[in-house]
Motif scaffolding. Structure first.
Motif, PDB file in Angstrom:
ATOM      1  N   MET A   1      54.945  41.298  28.649  1.00 15.37           N
ATOM      2  CA  MET A   1      53.590  41.391  28.085  1.00 15.37           C
ATOM      3  C   MET A   1      52.545  41.013  29.142  1.00 15.37           C
ATOM      4  SD  MET A   1      52.087  39.632  24.657  1.00 15.37           S
ATOM      5  CE  MET A   1      50.356  39.684  24.227  1.00 15.37           C
ATOM      6  N   PHE A   2      52.868  39.989  29.965  1.00 11.10           N
ATOM      7  CA  PHE A   2      51.904  39.557  30.975  1.00 11.10           C
ATOM      8  C   PHE A   2      51.624  40.649  31.995  1.00 11.10           C
ATOM      9  CE2 PHE A   2      51.052  37.759  35.176  1.00 11.10           C
ATOM     10  CZ  PHE A   2      49.872  37.089  34.920  1.00 11.10           C
ATOM     11  N   SER A   3      52.677  41.362  32.416  1.00 12.15           N
ATOM     12  CA  SER A   3      52.462  42.416  33.412  1.00 12.15           C
ATOM     13  C   SER A   3      51.543  43.498  32.864  1.00 12.15           C
ATOM     14  CB  SER A   3      53.804  43.027  33.841  1.00 12.15           C
ATOM     15  OG  SER A   3      54.452  43.659  32.747  1.00 12.15           O
ATOM     16  N   ASN A   4      51.684  43.824  31.584  1.00 10.59           N
ATOM     17  CA  ASN A   4      50.823  44.835  30.975  1.00 10.59           C
ATOM     18  C   ASN A   4      49.405  44.296  30.762  1.00 10.59           C
ATOM     19  OD1 ASN A   4      52.659  47.263  30.218  1.00 10.59           O
ATOM     20  ND2 ASN A   4      53.835  45.465  29.638  1.00 10.59           N
ATOM     21  N   TYR A   5      49.291  42.997  30.473  1.00 12.38           N
ATOM     22  CA  TYR A   5      47.969  42.373  30.408  1.00 12.38           C
ATOM     23  C   TYR A   5      47.286  42.472  31.764  1.00 12.38           C
ATOM     24  CZ  TYR A   5      44.374  38.757  30.139  1.00 12.38           C
ATOM     25  OH  TYR A   5      43.183  38.084  30.180  1.00 12.38           O
ATOM     26  N   LEU A   6      48.048  42.225  32.831  1.00 10.59           N
ATOM     27  CA  LEU A   6      47.505  42.299  34.183  1.00 10.59           C
ATOM     28  C   LEU A   6      47.037  43.715  34.508  1.00 10.59           C
ATOM     29  CD1 LEU A   6      47.019  40.967  36.949  1.00 10.59           C
ATOM     30  CD2 LEU A   6      49.388  41.553  37.533  1.00 10.59           C
ATOM     31  N   ILE A   7      47.832  44.713  34.106  1.00  8.50           N
ATOM     32  CA  ILE A   7      47.439  46.108  34.344  1.00  8.50           C
ATOM     33  C   ILE A   7      46.127  46.418  33.627  1.00  8.50           C
ATOM     34  CG2 ILE A   7      48.072  48.519  33.960  1.00  8.50           C
ATOM     35  CD1 ILE A   7      51.030  47.579  34.133  1.00  8.50           C
ATOM     36  N   GLY A   8      46.063  46.049  32.335  1.00  9.73           N
ATOM     37  CA  GLY A   8      44.844  46.294  31.566  1.00  9.73           C
ATOM     38  C   GLY A   8      43.646  45.572  32.149  1.00  9.73           C
ATOM     39  N   LEU A   9      43.841  44.313  32.583  1.00 11.46           N
ATOM     40  CA  LEU A   9      42.740  43.527  33.147  1.00 11.46           C
ATOM     41  C   LEU A   9      42.267  44.126  34.456  1.00 11.46           C
ATOM     42  CD1 LEU A   9      40.936  41.022  33.253  1.00 11.46           C
ATOM     43  CD2 LEU A   9      42.839  39.798  34.329  1.00 11.46           C
ATOM     44  N   ARG A  10      43.211  44.421  35.337  1.00  6.70           N
ATOM     45  CA  ARG A  10      42.852  44.925  36.668  1.00  6.70           C
ATOM     46  C   ARG A  10      42.164  46.286  36.586  1.00  6.70           C
ATOM     47  NH1 ARG A  10      43.674  44.381  42.565  1.00  6.70           N
ATOM     48  NH2 ARG A  10      42.990  46.424  43.257  1.00  6.70           N
ATOM     49  N   GLU A  11      42.808  47.235  35.915  1.00  9.98           N
ATOM     50  CA  GLU A  11      42.239  48.582  35.826  1.00  9.98           C
ATOM     51  C   GLU A  11      40.971  48.585  34.982  1.00  9.98           C
ATOM     52  OE1 GLU A  11      43.516  51.559  37.234  1.00  9.98           O
ATOM     53  OE2 GLU A  11      44.640  50.107  38.398  1.00  9.98           O
ATOM     54  N   GLY A  12      40.989  47.803  33.892  1.00  5.30           N
ATOM     55  CA  GLY A  12      39.817  47.751  33.028  1.00  5.30           C
ATOM     56  C   GLY A  12      38.620  47.138  33.721  1.00  5.30           C
ATOM     57  N   LEU A  13      38.861  46.122  34.561  1.00  8.53           N
ATOM     58  CA  LEU A  13      37.747  45.496  35.259  1.00  8.53           C
ATOM     59  C   LEU A  13      37.148  46.439  36.293  1.00  8.53           C
ATOM     60  CD1 LEU A  13      36.011  43.035  35.541  1.00  8.53           C
ATOM     61  CD2 LEU A  13      37.648  42.092  37.188  1.00  8.53           C
ATOM     62  N   GLU A  14      37.983  47.226  36.944  1.00  9.93           N
ATOM     63  CA  GLU A  14      37.445  48.217  37.884  1.00  9.93           C
ATOM     64  C   GLU A  14      36.514  49.181  37.147  1.00  9.93           C
ATOM     65  OE1 GLU A  14      40.147  50.242  40.435  1.00  9.93           O
ATOM     66  OE2 GLU A  14      41.393  48.482  40.746  1.00  9.93           O
ATOM     67  N   ALA A  15      36.984  49.698  36.009  1.00  8.10           N
ATOM     68  CA  ALA A  15      36.157  50.627  35.238  1.00  8.10           C
ATOM     69  C   ALA A  15      34.895  49.932  34.723  1.00  8.10           C
ATOM     70  CB  ALA A  15      36.957  51.200  34.074  1.00  8.10           C
ATOM     71  N   SER A  16      35.029  48.671  34.270  1.00  8.54           N
ATOM     72  CA  SER A  16      33.867  47.937  33.758  1.00  8.54           C
ATOM     73  C   SER A  16      32.821  47.727  34.848  1.00  8.54           C
ATOM     74  CB  SER A  16      34.311  46.580  33.195  1.00  8.54           C
ATOM     75  OG  SER A  16      35.121  46.740  32.053  1.00  8.54           O
TER      76      SER A  16
ATOM     77  N   PRO B   1      55.806  46.235  20.027  1.00 13.14           N
ATOM     78  CA  PRO B   1      54.423  46.566  20.414  1.00 13.14           C
ATOM     79  C   PRO B   1      53.821  45.594  21.413  1.00 13.14           C
ATOM     80  CG  PRO B   1      54.436  45.513  18.269  1.00 13.14           C
ATOM     81  CD  PRO B   1      55.884  45.698  18.650  1.00 13.14           C
ATOM     82  N   ARG B   2      54.593  44.590  21.876  1.00 12.33           N
ATOM     83  CA  ARG B   2      54.032  43.574  22.758  1.00 12.33           C
ATOM     84  C   ARG B   2      53.423  44.135  24.034  1.00 12.33           C
ATOM     85  NH1 ARG B   2      58.828  39.282  23.086  1.00 12.33           N
ATOM     86  NH2 ARG B   2      59.952  41.260  23.267  1.00 12.33           N
ATOM     87  N   PRO B   3      54.060  45.105  24.707  1.00 17.34           N
ATOM     88  CA  PRO B   3      53.422  45.645  25.917  1.00 17.34           C
ATOM     89  C   PRO B   3      52.041  46.234  25.651  1.00 17.34           C
ATOM     90  CG  PRO B   3      55.727  46.284  25.842  1.00 17.34           C
ATOM     91  CD  PRO B   3      55.398  45.671  24.515  1.00 17.34           C
ATOM     92  N   LEU B   4      51.906  46.978  24.547  1.00 14.46           N
ATOM     93  CA  LEU B   4      50.611  47.582  24.229  1.00 14.46           C
ATOM     94  C   LEU B   4      49.589  46.518  23.829  1.00 14.46           C
ATOM     95  CD1 LEU B   4      51.712  50.780  22.273  1.00 14.46           C
ATOM     96  CD2 LEU B   4      51.021  50.562  24.672  1.00 14.46           C
ATOM     97  N   ILE B   5      50.063  45.455  23.168  1.00 17.93           N
ATOM     98  CA  ILE B   5      49.162  44.350  22.833  1.00 17.93           C
ATOM     99  C   ILE B   5      48.652  43.705  24.118  1.00 17.93           C
ATOM    100  CG2 ILE B   5      49.033  42.053  21.790  1.00 17.93           C
ATOM    101  CD1 ILE B   5      51.027  43.005  19.689  1.00 17.93           C
ATOM    102  N   GLY B   6      49.551  43.548  25.098  1.00 17.70           N
ATOM    103  CA  GLY B   6      49.149  42.984  26.376  1.00 17.70           C
ATOM    104  C   GLY B   6      48.097  43.832  27.055  1.00 17.70           C
TER     105      GLY B   6
END
Length: 291
Positions: free
Chosen positions: A1-16, A147-152
């Motif tokens: 879950m943490f790795s997927n959280y990291l992906i969402g944070l990193r990519e999402g912050l670039e877009a933000s 669903p944990r990866p998608l939640i992350g």
């Protein structure tokens, strides 16, 4: 879950950050009339990324087992290539991102509404497609059926949106160069695990040999169903019994990529312009509209 959280944070912050820079520049220059085309382009980019993710997930379910493994392995390798290019690109250009986007936006303002929509779409769409592909590959590699990866991923994206809003309001400043270096380094480790699972998928599909040749087997020491085995798999895509080819691919990718990524970066840009402390910061409060 943490790795997927990291992906969402990193990519999402670039877009933000991209959205923040575009919107703040238009507001600062008195071109609020151009905000609607910008948001239209951003909305199209998000819809395309979601659609791409759905096609990957539901389209692959109609395939045979071997075809699913071949597709999963191939796309995992493509995803690793894209995310590797992305972390190196962002590390090199983060301090120039604002200037680059301002130049593109100035050109689009001259050309009209369609150019504004296209500028926002291209700026955000690339991040969205990369995120969808890498998230799908990472979730496919985890393969825990929960669903944990998608939640992350969702939590990571939500955090990124919040940080982007705080940057825009001038309420938060961090050294973006260091942030992207640290998160990029962690993503390189995650990508190495995704690559190893991609190789395993291709072995399952009988495209690559050596499925039964194990490099080692420490399942007795780190059981896959234990809490720490699950944690290692969720964070690093760790596998206690990789094949020789998997372990080789992991090492051949991780060692040189991490060495190159962690190598010192020059203090000047390619054009010889001196680097300033403000280059590493988020859009300044002076660029945000006054409340």
């Amino acid at each position: 879950m943490f790795s997927n959280y990291l992906i969402g944070l990193r990519e999402g912050l670039e877009a933000s950050l991209v959205v923040c820079i575009l919107v703040a520049y238009l507001v600062k220059t008195g071109r609020r009339d151009a905000l609607r085309p910008i948001w239209t382009g951003i909305g199209i980019a998000i819809a395309l990324a979601l659609g791409f993710g759905c096609v990957l997930e539901y389209g692959s379910q109609e395939l045979t087992f071997q075809a699913q493994e071949a597709l999963g392995g191939s796309l995992s390798i493509v995803a690793v290539g894209l995310v590797t290019w992305m972390v190196f690109w962002m590390r090199r250009t983060a301090r120039h991102l604002r200037t680059e986007l301002h130049g593109k936006l100035d050109a689009a303002l001259v050309m009209g509404t369609g150019a504004l929509v296209a500028t926002a779409f291209l700026a955000v769409g690339r991040e969205g497609l990369e995120t969808a592909l890498f998230v799908w590959a990472s979730v496919h590699a985890a393969g825990d059926g929960t669903p944990r990866p998608l939640i992350g991923v969702a939590l990571g994206l939500a955090t990124a949106v919040l940080l982007g809003w705080l940057f825009y309001r001038g309420a938060l400043k961090i050294n973006l160069s260091k942030f992207f270096t640290w998160t990029g380094g962690m993503l390189v480790v995650v990508a190495a695990g995704v690559l190893a699972y991609g190789v395993h998928d291709l072995q399952e599909a009988d495209i690559l040999p050596g499925l039964t040749s194990l490099a080692f087997d420490i399942s007795g020491t780190i059981p896959p169903d234990s809490w720490y085995g699950t944690l290692l798999k969720g964070v690093f895509n760790f596998q206690p019994d990789p094949t020789v080819l998997q372990a080789t691919a992991w090492l051949v990718y991780l060692v040189p990529t991490a060495a190159l990524f962690l190598a010192p970066v020059g203090f000047t840009s390619g054009m010889g312009k001196a680097r300033t402390p403000d280059d590493d910061q988020a859009p300044r409060a002076s660029e945000a509209p006054q409340a």
